[in-house]
Enzyme design. Structure first.
Site, PDB file in Angstrom:
ATOM      1  N   GLY A   1       0.836  -1.210   0.000  1.00 46.98           N
ATOM      2  CA  GLY A   1       0.000   0.000   0.000  1.00 46.98           C
ATOM      3  C   GLY A   1       0.866   1.254   0.000  1.00 46.98           C
ATOM      4  O   GLY A   1       0.482   2.291   0.553  1.00 46.98           O
ATOM      5  N   GLY A  15      -0.322   4.837  -0.697  1.00 51.71           N
ATOM      6  CA  GLY A  15      -1.424   5.376   0.105  1.00 51.71           C
ATOM      7  C   GLY A  15      -1.062   6.447   1.117  1.00 51.71           C
ATOM      8  O   GLY A  15       0.092   6.872   1.244  1.00 51.71           O
ATOM      9  N   LEU A  65      -1.323   6.416   4.590  1.00 57.77           N
ATOM     10  CA  LEU A  65      -0.515   6.029   5.755  1.00 57.77           C
ATOM     11  C   LEU A  65       0.962   5.943   5.362  1.00 57.77           C
ATOM     12  O   LEU A  65       1.845   6.401   6.091  1.00 57.77           O
ATOM     13  CB  LEU A  65      -0.989   4.672   6.296  1.00 57.77           C
ATOM     14  CG  LEU A  65      -0.152   4.101   7.435  1.00 57.77           C
ATOM     15  CD1 LEU A  65      -0.308   4.946   8.689  1.00 57.77           C
ATOM     16  CD2 LEU A  65      -0.524   2.659   7.733  1.00 57.77           C
ATOM     17  N   ALA A  66       1.206   5.353   4.187  1.00 54.69           N
ATOM     18  CA  ALA A  66       2.597   5.188   3.746  1.00 54.69           C
ATOM     19  C   ALA A  66       3.290   6.541   3.622  1.00 54.69           C
ATOM     20  O   ALA A  66       4.388   6.738   4.141  1.00 54.69           O
ATOM     21  CB  ALA A  66       2.621   4.443   2.418  1.00 54.69           C
ATOM     22  N   ARG A  81      -0.772  -1.274  -6.248  1.00 58.45           N
ATOM     23  CA  ARG A  81      -1.200  -1.477  -7.635  1.00 58.45           C
ATOM     24  C   ARG A  81      -0.794  -0.314  -8.538  1.00 58.45           C
ATOM     25  O   ARG A  81      -0.534  -0.499  -9.719  1.00 58.45           O
ATOM     26  CB  ARG A  81      -2.728  -1.622  -7.690  1.00 58.45           C
ATOM     27  CG  ARG A  81      -3.250  -2.819  -6.957  1.00 58.45           C
ATOM     28  CD  ARG A  81      -4.760  -2.788  -6.887  1.00 58.45           C
ATOM     29  NE  ARG A  81      -5.263  -1.526  -6.357  1.00 58.45           N
ATOM     30  CZ  ARG A  81      -6.535  -1.196  -6.236  1.00 58.45           C
ATOM     31  NH1 ARG A  81      -7.455  -2.030  -6.629  1.00 58.45           N
ATOM     32  NH2 ARG A  81      -6.890  -0.022  -5.739  1.00 58.45           N
ATOM     33  N   LEU A 141      -0.522   4.832  20.434  1.00 58.89           N
ATOM     34  CA  LEU A 141       0.240   4.402  21.615  1.00 58.89           C
ATOM     35  C   LEU A 141       1.679   4.907  21.542  1.00 58.89           C
ATOM     36  O   LEU A 141       2.391   4.888  22.539  1.00 58.89           O
ATOM     37  CB  LEU A 141       0.218   2.879  21.723  1.00 58.89           C
ATOM     38  CG  LEU A 141      -1.160   2.306  22.023  1.00 58.89           C
ATOM     39  CD1 LEU A 141      -1.145   0.798  21.936  1.00 58.89           C
ATOM     40  CD2 LEU A 141      -1.617   2.762  23.400  1.00 58.89           C
ATOM     41  N   GLY A 142       2.104   5.322  20.359  1.00 59.98           N
ATOM     42  CA  GLY A 142       3.470   5.840  20.210  1.00 59.98           C
ATOM     43  C   GLY A 142       3.549   7.332  20.455  1.00 59.98           C
ATOM     44  O   GLY A 142       4.642   7.910  20.509  1.00 59.98           O
ATOM     45  N   HIS A 183      -8.021   4.146  18.594  1.00 61.94           N
ATOM     46  CA  HIS A 183      -7.196   5.195  19.216  1.00 61.94           C
ATOM     47  C   HIS A 183      -7.861   5.757  20.483  1.00 61.94           C
ATOM     48  O   HIS A 183      -7.241   5.870  21.529  1.00 61.94           O
ATOM     49  CB  HIS A 183      -6.959   6.359  18.253  1.00 61.94           C
ATOM     50  CG  HIS A 183      -6.307   5.963  16.964  1.00 61.94           C
ATOM     51  ND1 HIS A 183      -5.427   4.915  16.869  1.00 61.94           N
ATOM     52  CD2 HIS A 183      -6.391   6.484  15.711  1.00 61.94           C
ATOM     53  CE1 HIS A 183      -5.007   4.802  15.617  1.00 61.94           C
ATOM     54  NE2 HIS A 183      -5.578   5.739  14.897  1.00 61.94           N
TER      55      HIS A 183
HETATM   56  N1  LIG Z   1      -3.835   7.324   6.895  1.00 62.82           N
HETATM   57  C1  LIG Z   1      -3.450   7.323   8.148  1.00 62.82           C
HETATM   58  O1  LIG Z   1      -2.997   8.338   8.711  1.00 62.82           O
HETATM   59  C2  LIG Z   1      -3.543   6.076   8.939  1.00 62.82           C
HETATM   60  C3  LIG Z   1      -4.036   4.889   8.412  1.00 62.82           C
HETATM   61  N2  LIG Z   1      -4.047   3.758   9.158  1.00 62.82           N
HETATM   62  C4  LIG Z   1      -4.505   2.476   8.617  1.00 62.82           C
HETATM   63  O2  LIG Z   1      -3.732   2.149   7.463  1.00 62.82           O
HETATM   64  C5  LIG Z   1      -4.518   1.387   6.555  1.00 62.82           C
HETATM   65  C6  LIG Z   1      -4.461   2.066   5.195  1.00 62.82           C
HETATM   66  O3  LIG Z   1      -4.969   3.380   5.345  1.00 62.82           O
HETATM   67  P1  LIG Z   1      -4.654   4.535   4.310  1.00 62.82           P
HETATM   68  O4  LIG Z   1      -3.243   4.465   3.841  1.00 62.82           O
HETATM   69  O5  LIG Z   1      -5.116   5.754   4.922  1.00 62.82           O
HETATM   70  O6  LIG Z   1      -5.643   4.118   3.141  1.00 62.82           O
HETATM   71  P2  LIG Z   1      -5.634   4.475   1.591  1.00 62.82           P
HETATM   72  O7  LIG Z   1      -7.044   4.683   1.194  1.00 62.82           O
HETATM   73  O8  LIG Z   1      -4.651   5.540   1.281  1.00 62.82           O
HETATM   74  O9  LIG Z   1      -5.188   3.083   0.961  1.00 62.82           O
HETATM   75  C7  LIG Z   1      -3.851   2.604   0.882  1.00 62.82           C
HETATM   76  C8  LIG Z   1      -3.598   1.996  -0.484  1.00 62.82           C
HETATM   77  O10 LIG Z   1      -4.378   0.808  -0.616  1.00 62.82           O
HETATM   78  C9  LIG Z   1      -4.837   0.678  -1.963  1.00 62.82           C
HETATM   79  N3  LIG Z   1      -6.309   0.625  -1.937  1.00 62.82           N
HETATM   80  C10 LIG Z   1      -7.166   1.536  -1.408  1.00 62.82           C
HETATM   81  N4  LIG Z   1      -8.438   1.149  -1.548  1.00 62.82           N
HETATM   82  C11 LIG Z   1      -8.393  -0.045  -2.176  1.00 62.82           C
HETATM   83  C12 LIG Z   1      -9.361  -0.968  -2.585  1.00 62.82           C
HETATM   84  N5  LIG Z   1     -10.658  -0.742  -2.384  1.00 62.82           N
HETATM   85  N6  LIG Z   1      -8.950  -2.112  -3.192  1.00 62.82           N
HETATM   86  C13 LIG Z   1      -7.653  -2.349  -3.386  1.00 62.82           C
HETATM   87  N7  LIG Z   1      -6.669  -1.493  -3.020  1.00 62.82           N
HETATM   88  C14 LIG Z   1      -7.034  -0.377  -2.427  1.00 62.82           C
HETATM   89  C15 LIG Z   1      -4.385   1.894  -2.716  1.00 62.82           C
HETATM   90  O11 LIG Z   1      -3.187   1.566  -3.388  1.00 62.82           O
HETATM   91  P3  LIG Z   1      -3.149   1.011  -4.889  1.00 62.82           P
HETATM   92  O12 LIG Z   1      -4.449   1.327  -5.533  1.00 62.82           O
HETATM   93  O13 LIG Z   1      -1.981   1.716  -5.488  1.00 62.82           O
HETATM   94  O14 LIG Z   1      -2.911  -0.441  -4.696  1.00 62.82           O
HETATM   95  C16 LIG Z   1      -4.044   2.885  -1.628  1.00 62.82           C
HETATM   96  O15 LIG Z   1      -3.028   3.766  -2.008  1.00 62.82           O
HETATM   97  C17 LIG Z   1      -5.926   1.330   7.155  1.00 62.82           C
HETATM   98  O16 LIG Z   1      -6.054   0.094   7.819  1.00 62.82           O
HETATM   99  C18 LIG Z   1      -5.943   2.476   8.167  1.00 62.82           C
HETATM  100  O17 LIG Z   1      -6.775   2.206   9.271  1.00 62.82           O
HETATM  101  C19 LIG Z   1      -3.560   3.754  10.423  1.00 62.82           C
HETATM  102  C20 LIG Z   1      -3.052   4.875  10.987  1.00 62.82           C
HETATM  103  C21 LIG Z   1      -3.034   6.132  10.308  1.00 62.82           C
HETATM  104  O1  LIG Z   2      -5.457   6.011  12.262  1.00 68.69           O
HETATM  105  C1  LIG Z   2      -5.722   7.071  11.748  1.00 68.69           C
HETATM  106  O2  LIG Z   2      -5.131   8.183  12.239  1.00 68.69           O
HETATM  107  C2  LIG Z   2      -5.046   9.348  11.426  1.00 68.69           C
HETATM  108  C3  LIG Z   2      -4.665  10.489  12.359  1.00 68.69           C
HETATM  109  O3  LIG Z   2      -3.392  10.253  12.891  1.00 68.69           O
HETATM  110  P1  LIG Z   2      -2.517  11.460  13.501  1.00 68.69           P
HETATM  111  O4  LIG Z   2      -1.355  10.775  14.090  1.00 68.69           O
HETATM  112  O5  LIG Z   2      -2.177  12.326  12.336  1.00 68.69           O
HETATM  113  O6  LIG Z   2      -3.377  12.151  14.487  1.00 68.69           O
HETATM  114  C4  LIG Z   2      -6.352   9.620  10.713  1.00 68.69           C
HETATM  115  O7  LIG Z   2      -6.168  10.680   9.795  1.00 68.69           O
HETATM  116  C5  LIG Z   2      -6.755   8.390   9.934  1.00 68.69           C
HETATM  117  O8  LIG Z   2      -8.028   8.591   9.372  1.00 68.69           O
HETATM  118  C6  LIG Z   2      -6.804   7.171  10.787  1.00 68.69           C
HETATM  119  O9  LIG Z   2      -6.900   6.018   9.950  1.00 68.69           O
END
Ligand SMILES: NC(=O)C1=CN([C@@H]2O[C@H](COP(=O)(O)OP(=O)(O)OC[C@H]3O[C@@H](n4cnc5c(N)ncnc54)[C@H](OP(=O)(O)O)[C@@H]3O)[C@@H](O)[C@H]2O)C=CC1
Ligand SMILES: O=C1O[C@H](COP(=O)(O)O)[C@@H](O)[C@H](O)[C@H]1O
Length: 400
Positions: A55, A58, A60-61, A89, A220-221, A280
Site C-alpha cells: 500500500g 497510500g 498512511l505510507a 497497484r 500508543l506511540g 485510538h
Molecule cells: N492514513 C493514516 O494516517 C492512517 C491509516 N491507518 C490504517 O492504514 C490502513 C491504510 O490506510 P490509508 O493508507 O489511509 O488508506 P488508503 O485509502 O490511502 O489506501 C492505501 C492503499 O491501498 C490501496 N487501496 C485503497 N483502496 C483499495 C481498494 N478498495 N482495493 C484495493 N486497493 C485499495 C491503494 O493503493 P493502490 O491502488 O496503489 O494499490 C491505496 O493507495 C488502514 O487500515 C488504516 O486504518 C492507520 C493509521 C493512520
Molecule cells: O489512524 C488514523 O489516524 C489518522 C490520524 O493520525 P494522527 O497521528 O495524524 O493524528 C487519521 O487521519 C486516519 O483517518 C486514521 O486512519
C-alpha cells in the site's frame, strides 16, 4: 509497535531523557540489550533486512511510514543493510513515490545527502494484492539482496483491512522461503466487528505464529499517550484524586481539519467509529481509566486495559451522535470548500459517518457515574487530540 519484549526501558529511565541524543542513545542501547536477545527483536547489523510497505501509494505510507523509516535511517536505528520495497497497484516510478512522500519528510539542509542515501535503499514495485505472479516477482527482487538466502523480512500492511487476508495468504505462500525471520505488521481496524475480528485472528493464526504478528495502534506511540501512565501513577496529587469523587466527566476528543482527501477507498467502508474511536480513543480511555498495572510489561498493561473495557456496558444509540462533513462554500482555503460526498473516491450517496460522539460509562468502583465522552471527526475546524478531565480544577492535555 508493541511486542512482548518492548517494555525494556522503564519509566525512570525515560524520565532521564533530557535531550534527543540521550533518547537515541538509550534506544540504541536497548536495541542491543540482552532483553532484546530473542529471535526477531535483535538489532543485527550483519543480516540483510527487507521491509516491504504494502500500500506504498497510500495515505498512511506517505504520511507516517516513509517519514518514520527515514528518521530511523537518519538516526542509524535500523541495521545498515536494510532495503525498503514499496508495493501497491499504482504504477509509480520512484520519482513519483518520492514526490508523494517528500512533503511529509522532515529534513534539514545538512541532512540532504543522508536523505539521498536513504532513497538509494528504496525500491518500488507495482503489483496486485491478489496475484501470485506479482508476489513471485516481489520475492525474486527481495531474494537478490540476500547472501546465502538469509534475510529478515518485515511486511507492513498499509492497506485497507479488506485486503489483509488475501495479502497475508500470498505473503505466506510466496515470500517466506528464505532463512531468517518474517514479521507482519497489521494496521487497525482489525475487522469490522467481533466476528470478523475473530475471523481475521483465526486466519492469521493459521499462517503465522503470534510472535510474527504485530498489531499496531500508532496513538500508543504518541508522547503524551506514552506519558499518561507516568502522569497518573507517578503523581501523588493526581493519583489520589483520580476517581468519581473528584472527576465529573472525561472528554477525549479527536478533530482533524482536513477530510478524507482521496482515502474514500478505505474510509467509506469503515467510517469514523472504526477508523478512530474504536481503537485510538478507546486506547486512550483505557490508559486514563485503568488501575495501576503490576509492572509496565505490555502483558500487565494490556490486562488492566481489558479489565476496564469489560466494565463498559453496550453503548446505546441514544448516547451517540453521528454526522458527515459538508463543504463550506465561503471558505478561503480550497480544500474546505469540499464536503465528504465531493471526494471522488467516496461512493455517491454515502451515509458513512465522518463525525461521531458517544457517551461511555464505566461500571466500576472508581468510575461509576462518570461519563466518558468520546468525540471524533474529520473535516472539523481544529486539529487536535486531547483529553479533558473536569477535575477539582479543569485540565486539558493535548496529545497531538
Ligand atoms: N492514513 C493514516 O494516517 C492512517 C491509516 N491507518 C490504517 O492504514 C490502513 C491504510 O490506510 P490509508 O493508507 O489511509 O488508506 P488508503 O485509502 O490511502 O489506501 C492505501 C492503499 O491501498 C490501496 N487501496 C485503497 N483502496 C483499495 C481498494 N478498495 N482495493 C484495493 N486497493 C485499495 C491503494 O493503493 P493502490 O491502488 O496503489 O494499490 C491505496 O493507495 C488502514 O487500515 C488504516 O486504518 C492507520 C493509521 C493512520
Ligand atoms: O489512524 C488514523 O489516524 C489518522 C490520524 O493520525 P494522527 O497521528 O495524524 O493524528 C487519521 O487521519 C486516519 O483517518 C486514521 O486512519
Amino acid at each position: 509497535m508493541f511486542s512482548k519484549n518492548s517494555g525494556h526501558y522503564d519509566l525512570v529511565e525515560r524520565s532521564k531523557m533530557n535531550t534527543l541524543e540521550e533518547a537515541l542513545r538509550l534506544i540504541r542501547t536497548s536495541l542491543n540489550s540482552p532483553q532484546m536477545d530473542v529471535e526477531g527483536a535483535h538489532y543485527d547489523q550483519n543480516i540483510t533486512h527487507l521491509i516491504v510497505v504494502m500500500g506504498a501509494s497510500g495515505d498512511l505510507a506517505k504520511k507516517k511510514i516513509y517519514p518514520t523509516l527515514w528518521m530511523l535511517f537518519r538516526d542509524k536505528l535500523i541495521p545498515d543493510k536494510t532495503f525498503i520495497y514499496g508495493y501497491s497497484r499504482s504504477k509509480l516510478t520512484m520519482e513519483q513515490l518520492i514526490s508523494n512522500v517528500s512533503p511529509y519528510l522532515k529534513c534539514n539542509e545538512n541532512e540532504k545527502e543522508r536523505l539521498a542515501e536513504f532513497w538509494s535503499y528504496n525500491f518500488y514495485i507495482a503489483g496486485s494484492y491478489d496475484s501470485s505472479a506479482d508476489y513471485r516477482s516481489l520475492n525474486v527482487k527481495l531474494s537478490k539482496h540476500e547472501i546465502a538466502g538469509i534475510s529478515n523480512r518485515l511486511f507492513y500492511l498499509a492497506i485497507p483491512p479488506s485486503l489483509f487476508e488475501v495479502t497475508t495468504t500470498h505473503i505466506h505462500e510466496t515470500c517466506m522461503d528464505h532463512k531468517g525471520w518474517t514479521r507482519v505488521i497489521i494496521e487497525k481496524p482489525f475487522g469490522r466487528d467481533a466476528a470478523s475480528s475473530l475471523e481475521l485472528s483465526d486466519h492469521l493464526a493459521k499462517l503465522f505464529s503470534e510472535d510474527q504478528v504485530y498489531r499496531i495502534d500508532h496513538y500508543l506511540g504518541k508522547e503524551m499517550v506514552q506519558n499518561l501512565m507516568t502522569l497518573r501513577f507517578g503523581n501523588r496529587i493526581l493519583n489520589t484524586g483520580w476517581n468519581r469523587d473528584n472527576i465529573a466527566q472525561v472528554q477525549i476528543t479527536f478533530k482533524e481539519p482536513f477530510g478524507t482527501e482521496g482515502r474514500g477507498g478505505y474510509f467509506d467502508s469503515f467510517g469514523i467509529i472504526r477508523d478512530v474511536m474504536q481503537n485510538h480513543l478507546l486506547q486512550i480511555l483505557s490508559l486514563v481509566a485503568m488501575e495501576k498495572p503490576a509492572t509496565i510489561h505490555p502483558d500487565d498493561v494490556r490486562n488492566e486495559k481489558v479489565k476496564v473495557l469489560k466494565c463498559i456496558p453496550k453503548v446505546e444509540m441514544s448516547d451517540v451522535v453521528l454526522g458527515q462533513y459538508v463543504g463550506n462554500t465561503e471558505a478561503t482555503e480550497e480544500h474546505k470548500k469540499f464536503g465528504y460526498s465531493d471526494d471522488k473516491t467516496v461512493p455517491s450517496g454515502s451515509k458513512t459517518a465522518t463525525f461521531a460522539s458517544a457517551v461511555l460509562k464505566i461500571n466500576n468502583e472508581r468510575w461509576d457515574g462518570v461519563p466518558f465522552i468520546l468525540k471524533c471527526g474529520k473535516g472539523m475546524c481544529l486539529s487536535n487530540l486531547f483529553y479533558k478531565c473536569h477535575f477539582l480544577f479543569y485540565f486539558v492535555l493535548n496529545v497531538s
